[in-house]
Design a protein around this motif. Structure first.
Motif, PDB file in Angstrom:
ATOM      1  N   TRP A 329       0.857  68.768 -42.477  1.00  0.00           N
ATOM      2  CA  TRP A 329       1.935  67.923 -42.993  1.00  0.00           C
ATOM      3  C   TRP A 329       1.524  66.462 -42.889  1.00  0.00           C
ATOM      4  O   TRP A 329       0.626  66.091 -42.124  1.00  0.00           O
ATOM      5  CB  TRP A 329       3.223  68.134 -42.185  1.00  0.00           C
ATOM      6  CG  TRP A 329       3.640  69.564 -42.007  1.00  0.00           C
ATOM      7  CD1 TRP A 329       3.117  70.467 -41.132  1.00  0.00           C
ATOM      8  CD2 TRP A 329       4.663  70.261 -42.723  1.00  0.00           C
ATOM      9  NE1 TRP A 329       3.746  71.678 -41.241  1.00  0.00           N
ATOM     10  CE2 TRP A 329       4.705  71.586 -42.217  1.00  0.00           C
ATOM     11  CE3 TRP A 329       5.550  69.896 -43.745  1.00  0.00           C
ATOM     12  CZ2 TRP A 329       5.606  72.526 -42.692  1.00  0.00           C
ATOM     13  CZ3 TRP A 329       6.449  70.846 -44.208  1.00  0.00           C
ATOM     14  CH2 TRP A 329       6.469  72.146 -43.696  1.00  0.00           C
ATOM     15  N   VAL A 330       2.224  65.632 -43.669  1.00  0.00           N
ATOM     16  CA  VAL A 330       2.165  64.175 -43.517  1.00  0.00           C
ATOM     17  C   VAL A 330       3.597  63.656 -43.574  1.00  0.00           C
ATOM     18  O   VAL A 330       4.512  64.332 -44.078  1.00  0.00           O
ATOM     19  CB  VAL A 330       1.318  63.514 -44.623  1.00  0.00           C
ATOM     20  CG1 VAL A 330      -0.133  63.939 -44.534  1.00  0.00           C
ATOM     21  CG2 VAL A 330       1.895  63.797 -46.009  1.00  0.00           C
ATOM     22  N   TYR A 331       3.802  62.442 -43.036  1.00  0.00           N
ATOM     23  CA  TYR A 331       5.089  61.760 -43.132  1.00  0.00           C
ATOM     24  C   TYR A 331       4.961  60.656 -44.169  1.00  0.00           C
ATOM     25  O   TYR A 331       4.086  59.793 -44.072  1.00  0.00           O
ATOM     26  CB  TYR A 331       5.496  61.182 -41.776  1.00  0.00           C
ATOM     27  CG  TYR A 331       6.124  62.190 -40.851  1.00  0.00           C
ATOM     28  CD1 TYR A 331       7.441  62.595 -41.029  1.00  0.00           C
ATOM     29  CD2 TYR A 331       5.391  62.753 -39.803  1.00  0.00           C
ATOM     30  CE1 TYR A 331       8.024  63.529 -40.187  1.00  0.00           C
ATOM     31  CE2 TYR A 331       5.966  63.681 -38.960  1.00  0.00           C
ATOM     32  CZ  TYR A 331       7.282  64.066 -39.152  1.00  0.00           C
ATOM     33  OH  TYR A 331       7.861  64.986 -38.320  1.00  0.00           O
ATOM     34  N   MET A 332       5.859  60.678 -45.157  1.00  0.00           N
ATOM     35  CA  MET A 332       5.862  59.677 -46.215  1.00  0.00           C
ATOM     36  C   MET A 332       7.183  58.913 -46.182  1.00  0.00           C
ATOM     37  O   MET A 332       8.244  59.518 -45.968  1.00  0.00           O
ATOM     38  CB  MET A 332       5.681  60.329 -47.590  1.00  0.00           C
ATOM     39  CG  MET A 332       4.381  61.081 -47.771  1.00  0.00           C
ATOM     40  SD  MET A 332       4.205  61.760 -49.444  1.00  0.00           S
ATOM     41  CE  MET A 332       4.144  60.250 -50.399  1.00  0.00           C
ATOM     42  N   PRO A 333       7.162  57.585 -46.386  1.00  0.00           N
ATOM     43  CA  PRO A 333       8.410  56.825 -46.448  1.00  0.00           C
ATOM     44  C   PRO A 333       9.113  57.081 -47.784  1.00  0.00           C
ATOM     45  O   PRO A 333       8.477  57.138 -48.838  1.00  0.00           O
ATOM     46  CB  PRO A 333       7.943  55.374 -46.322  1.00  0.00           C
ATOM     47  CG  PRO A 333       6.550  55.395 -46.882  1.00  0.00           C
ATOM     48  CD  PRO A 333       5.968  56.732 -46.537  1.00  0.00           C
ATOM     49  N   ILE A 334      10.440  57.229 -47.729  1.00  0.00           N
ATOM     50  CA  ILE A 334      11.206  57.429 -48.962  1.00  0.00           C
ATOM     51  C   ILE A 334      12.190  56.289 -49.206  1.00  0.00           C
ATOM     52  O   ILE A 334      12.654  56.103 -50.324  1.00  0.00           O
ATOM     53  CB  ILE A 334      11.951  58.782 -48.936  1.00  0.00           C
ATOM     54  CG1 ILE A 334      12.804  58.923 -47.684  1.00  0.00           C
ATOM     55  CG2 ILE A 334      10.965  59.935 -49.037  1.00  0.00           C
ATOM     56  CD1 ILE A 334      13.597  60.218 -47.637  1.00  0.00           C
ATOM     57  N   SER A 335      12.527  55.543 -48.141  1.00  0.00           N
ATOM     58  CA  SER A 335      13.358  54.342 -48.281  1.00  0.00           C
ATOM     59  C   SER A 335      13.271  53.593 -46.955  1.00  0.00           C
ATOM     60  O   SER A 335      12.502  53.976 -46.069  1.00  0.00           O
ATOM     61  CB  SER A 335      14.807  54.707 -48.637  1.00  0.00           C
ATOM     62  OG  SER A 335      15.410  55.460 -47.600  1.00  0.00           O
ATOM     63  N   ALA A 336      14.069  52.539 -46.823  1.00  0.00           N
ATOM     64  CA  ALA A 336      14.032  51.750 -45.591  1.00  0.00           C
ATOM     65  C   ALA A 336      14.466  52.602 -44.407  1.00  0.00           C
ATOM     66  O   ALA A 336      15.626  53.022 -44.325  1.00  0.00           O
ATOM     67  CB  ALA A 336      14.938  50.532 -45.723  1.00  0.00           C
ATOM     68  N   GLY A 337      13.551  52.815 -43.500  1.00  0.00           N
ATOM     69  CA  GLY A 337      13.846  53.569 -42.295  1.00  0.00           C
ATOM     70  C   GLY A 337      13.962  55.060 -42.485  1.00  0.00           C
ATOM     71  O   GLY A 337      14.336  55.774 -41.553  1.00  0.00           O
ATOM     72  N   ARG A 338      13.642  55.576 -43.652  1.00  0.00           N
ATOM     73  CA  ARG A 338      13.756  57.020 -43.910  1.00  0.00           C
ATOM     74  C   ARG A 338      12.367  57.576 -44.224  1.00  0.00           C
ATOM     75  O   ARG A 338      11.605  56.974 -44.998  1.00  0.00           O
ATOM     76  CB  ARG A 338      14.729  57.296 -45.057  1.00  0.00           C
ATOM     77  CG  ARG A 338      16.136  56.780 -44.792  1.00  0.00           C
ATOM     78  CD  ARG A 338      17.000  56.950 -46.037  1.00  0.00           C
ATOM     79  NE  ARG A 338      17.211  58.361 -46.330  1.00  0.00           N
ATOM     80  CZ  ARG A 338      18.181  59.107 -45.790  1.00  0.00           C
ATOM     81  NH1 ARG A 338      19.029  58.549 -44.926  1.00  0.00           N
ATOM     82  NH2 ARG A 338      18.323  60.365 -46.093  1.00  0.00           N
ATOM     83  N   PHE A 339      12.052  58.745 -43.636  1.00  0.00           N
ATOM     84  CA  PHE A 339      10.756  59.393 -43.823  1.00  0.00           C
ATOM     85  C   PHE A 339      10.963  60.837 -44.242  1.00  0.00           C
ATOM     86  O   PHE A 339      11.972  61.461 -43.886  1.00  0.00           O
ATOM     87  CB  PHE A 339       9.931  59.352 -42.533  1.00  0.00           C
ATOM     88  CG  PHE A 339       9.541  57.961 -42.105  1.00  0.00           C
ATOM     89  CD1 PHE A 339       8.371  57.369 -42.558  1.00  0.00           C
ATOM     90  CD2 PHE A 339      10.360  57.233 -41.244  1.00  0.00           C
ATOM     91  CE1 PHE A 339       8.021  56.102 -42.169  1.00  0.00           C
ATOM     92  CE2 PHE A 339      10.009  55.968 -40.843  1.00  0.00           C
ATOM     93  CZ  PHE A 339       8.837  55.384 -41.308  1.00  0.00           C
TER      94      PHE A 339
END
Length: 380
Positions: A329-339
């Motif tokens: 897995w990887v963590y990707m940002p989707i908005s301010a403060g959200r992953f």
């Protein structure tokens, strides 16, 4: 009364001064908790793989870079002996096995004794040989007598010709009986009912169909042993119909054994069988591989075929990849403060501690540079 009030005021002043002194002392000491960054509070979203973090600055991002890679097709396969290098051990005489000198998996040399068979056919062949010897002796005597009589005019020439023909026939019978004993491995001077079976070539016994006191059928199947030369082996792979355009006879593939995942072998594509499996829609692809000794028949392997056209893939730091539950897995940002936690498929390890990503991330996408701290925060 005035003295009492004055004493009370003095006491209050003294207490205030002491409290002020303590406050001043405490202000000079460091407070570790006050200096540490505020803890990141994680709020799960409706989607189990989406998370909101109060302090996203604690998890720096990195941009996936572009990586040019040759297209690779990974398929599974099995190590099998090269049929052209497999030699059956046969017994020309049917009979009962009385002694076995080799077993399945043994390394044998050409001419080595493998088993001994007691056969009634040997006795019959020796009796035929003795009869042929006696017949040939008698025919020789009769020919000599006919020759003498013909020279003295006592018999016609036809009688001499008949004697000559009879002697030639029994001579051929004797040669045939002698050759039969030779094929059976019997010494005509010391006959025996025991036939010794020797290894016709050097190699490894990959099949055994006899045990002590079992019977053998002569030239009939099954053969007692099969000896294979494992210096070269076959890798038989299953390639799906849609991927056959990436496989060509004469090209080479990388072979990795499950037993030795860090070693890479080279195999040449020797044949692509023209018949597809009707249920799986796969074709058998055969590779010929030199065997250094670590390949054993029946081992599972992974074969990688490479195309000629380069493909563009993403590459991220190896620390950005999270290995969780046998998946990546990887963590990707989707908005301010959200992953968002996103599953990916990785490829080869690259220089500079980078990891190739086959699918899930494109060049230019941003991911958390170190996924483990964010995962630990999520689990708290």
């Amino acid at each position: 009364m005035k003295n009492l009030c004055f004493a009370c005021l003095a006491g209050v002043a003294l207490c205030l001064a002491f409290a002020s002194f303590l406050t001043g002392c405490n202000e000079g000491k460091a407070d570790p908790k006050g200096e540490a960054p505020p803890p990141a509070n994680v709020e799960p979203d409706l989607d189990a793989n989406n998370f909101k973090v109060d302090h996203p600055e604690q998890f720096p991002l990195v941009t996936a870079v572009e990586h040019r890679a040759a297209p690779a097709l990974n398929v599974t396969g099995v190590v099998q002996p090269d049929i052209s290098r497999a030699v059956p051990v046969i017994s020309l005489a049917a009979g009962r096995v009385v002694e076995i000198k080799a077993r399945l998996g043994d390394v044998v040399k050409k001419g080595q004794l493998l088993l001994r068979v007691q056969s009634n056919e040997v006795s019959a062949a020796y009796q035929t040989y003795l009869k042929a010897v006696n017949d040939e002796r008698l025919a020789k005597v009769q020919l000599d007598r006919a020759q003498i009589l013909f020279e003295k005019g006592a018999v016609a020439k036809s009688a001499l010709e008949i004697a000559q023909t009879a002697e030639q026939d029994v001579a051929e019978d004797l040669r045939a009986a002698t050759e039969q004993l030779r094929l059976l491995g019997i010494d005509k001077g010391h006959p025996s009912a025991i036939v010794d079976i020797f290894a016709p070539t050097s190699g490894v016994i990959t099949d055994q169909q006899v045990t002590n006191s079992s019977g053998v059928q002569g030239l009939g199947s099954p053969n007692p042993f099969t000896i294979s030369d494992l210096s070269y082996v076959w890798i038989i792979c299953d390639v799906y119909e849609n991927d056959l355009d990436a496989v060509h006879v004469g090209e080479y593939a990388d072979i990795r054994l499950n037993a030795h995942p860090n070693r890479v072998f080279k195999g040449r594509i020797d044949n692509i069988l023209p018949v597809l499996d009707p249920s799986l829609r796969t074709a058998k692809v055969r590779l010929e591989v030199p065997n250094p000794g670590s390949m054993r028949v029946g081992m599972f392997v992974t074969a990688t075929f490479y195309g000629k056209q380069a493909e563009m893939r993403a590459a991220v730091p190896a620390s950005a990849i999270l290995h969780l539950h046998d998946r990546e897995w990887v963590y990707m940002p989707i908005s301010a403060g959200r992953f968002k936690r996103l599953e990916v498929v990785t490829g080869n390890s690259l220089p500079s501690n980078l990891q190739e990503v086959v699918s899930g991330v494109k060049p230019g996408d941003q991911v958390v540079s170190n996924a483990l701290p964010l995962q630990n925060t999520v689990e708290q």
